[in-house]
Write a protein that holds these residues in place. Structure first.
Motif, PDB file in Angstrom:
ATOM      1  N   ALA A  48       0.812  -1.216   0.000  1.00  0.00           N
ATOM      2  CA  ALA A  48       0.000   0.000   0.000  1.00  0.00           C
ATOM      3  C   ALA A  48       0.847   1.268   0.000  1.00  0.00           C
ATOM      4  N   LYS A  70       3.442   1.632  -1.770  1.00  0.00           N
ATOM      5  CA  LYS A  70       4.102   1.627  -3.091  1.00  0.00           C
ATOM      6  C   LYS A  70       5.558   1.153  -3.005  1.00  0.00           C
ATOM      7  N   LYS A 109       4.109   7.801  -6.625  1.00  0.00           N
ATOM      8  CA  LYS A 109       2.765   7.520  -7.119  1.00  0.00           C
ATOM      9  C   LYS A 109       2.667   7.710  -8.638  1.00  0.00           C
ATOM     10  N   VAL A 160       4.133   4.720 -10.459  1.00  0.00           N
ATOM     11  CA  VAL A 160       3.272   3.534 -10.301  1.00  0.00           C
ATOM     12  C   VAL A 160       2.068   3.643 -11.226  1.00  0.00           C
ATOM     13  N   GLU A 161       1.475   4.828 -11.284  1.00  0.00           N
ATOM     14  CA  GLU A 161       0.316   5.029 -12.154  1.00  0.00           C
ATOM     15  C   GLU A 161       0.705   4.919 -13.624  1.00  0.00           C
ATOM     16  N   ASP A 180       1.015   1.432 -14.472  1.00  0.00           N
ATOM     17  CA  ASP A 180      -0.214   0.716 -14.120  1.00  0.00           C
ATOM     18  C   ASP A 180       0.064  -0.493 -13.228  1.00  0.00           C
ATOM     19  N   ILE A 181       0.947  -0.297 -12.252  1.00  0.00           N
ATOM     20  CA  ILE A 181       1.276  -1.367 -11.308  1.00  0.00           C
ATOM     21  C   ILE A 181       0.250  -1.340 -10.183  1.00  0.00           C
ATOM     22  N   ARG A 182      -0.400  -2.479  -9.964  1.00  0.00           N
ATOM     23  CA  ARG A 182      -1.441  -2.532  -8.941  1.00  0.00           C
ATOM     24  C   ARG A 182      -0.992  -3.368  -7.748  1.00  0.00           C
ATOM     25  N   GLU A 183      -1.077  -4.674  -7.861  1.00  0.00           N
ATOM     26  CA  GLU A 183      -0.723  -5.537  -6.735  1.00  0.00           C
ATOM     27  C   GLU A 183       0.574  -6.287  -6.944  1.00  0.00           C
ATOM     28  N   ALA A 232       4.158  -6.970  -9.529  1.00  0.00           N
ATOM     29  CA  ALA A 232       5.046  -6.421 -10.552  1.00  0.00           C
ATOM     30  C   ALA A 232       6.109  -7.448 -10.894  1.00  0.00           C
ATOM     31  N   SER A 245       4.077  -3.909 -14.706  1.00  0.00           N
ATOM     32  CA  SER A 245       2.907  -4.495 -14.057  1.00  0.00           C
ATOM     33  C   SER A 245       2.874  -5.947 -14.524  1.00  0.00           C
ATOM     34  N   GLU A 288       0.424  -7.798 -15.393  1.00  0.00           N
ATOM     35  CA  GLU A 288      -0.468  -7.976 -16.541  1.00  0.00           C
ATOM     36  C   GLU A 288       0.200  -7.528 -17.840  1.00  0.00           C
TER      37      GLU A 288
END
Length: 140
Positions: A12, A14, A90, A93-94, A97-100, A102, A115, A117
């Motif tokens: 959370a 990052k 931030k 990360v945006e 598009d890294i979420r949970e 990497a 990311s 995905e």
């Protein structure tokens, strides 16, 4: 030399773990920057970042200044904590598009953070026969 493929979660705050062998090559403080061709992040040692920018510094000012401004305004200097994690800004990360989760990938003289995905899609879309044909044209 950076090599390998490492999968890690991002918390959370990052923070992401950077493998020990990569940290050894990157140094105590290193650069994380946006890749200008792909939606991923690049990791460079301070010396590696300087080498990356070197050819740009030799260009005419009308090209050099906006490119240097863009590249340097989108990078961050980071230092791993005692557990080997870095905190990604931030904005970076945006951008990637890294979420949970990497993937940290070694690419020779630099490393990348994708990311999970996007990296899986990149691998699935890779045309190995085309890549081999290009390598053969180079005599490799």
């Amino acid at each position: 030399m950076f090599g390998g493929e490492f999968r890690h979660g991002i918390d959370a705050k990052k923070r992401i773990f950077i493998p020990a062998k990569m940290r050894d090559d990157l140094g105590e403080t290193f650069v994380v920057a946006k890749d200008i061709r792909e939606r991923c992040l690049k990791l460079y040692s301070l010396e590696g970042w300087d080498e990356y920018l070197k050819p740009i510094r030799e260009k005419a000012r009308r090209l050099k200044e906006p490119v240097m401004r863009f590249l340097n305004s989108t990078m961050a200097r980071v230092s791993p904590d005692s557990q080997g994690r870095i905190t990604l800004p931030k904005e970076l990360v945006e951008y990637a598009d890294i979420r949970e989760a990497a993937v940290v990938v070694g690419c020779g003289d630099y490393a990348e953070i994708w990311s999970e995905e996007a990296y899986e899609k990149l691998k699935a879309d890779l045309d190995v026969s085309k890549l081999l044909a290009e390598l053969e044209e180079l005599g490799l």
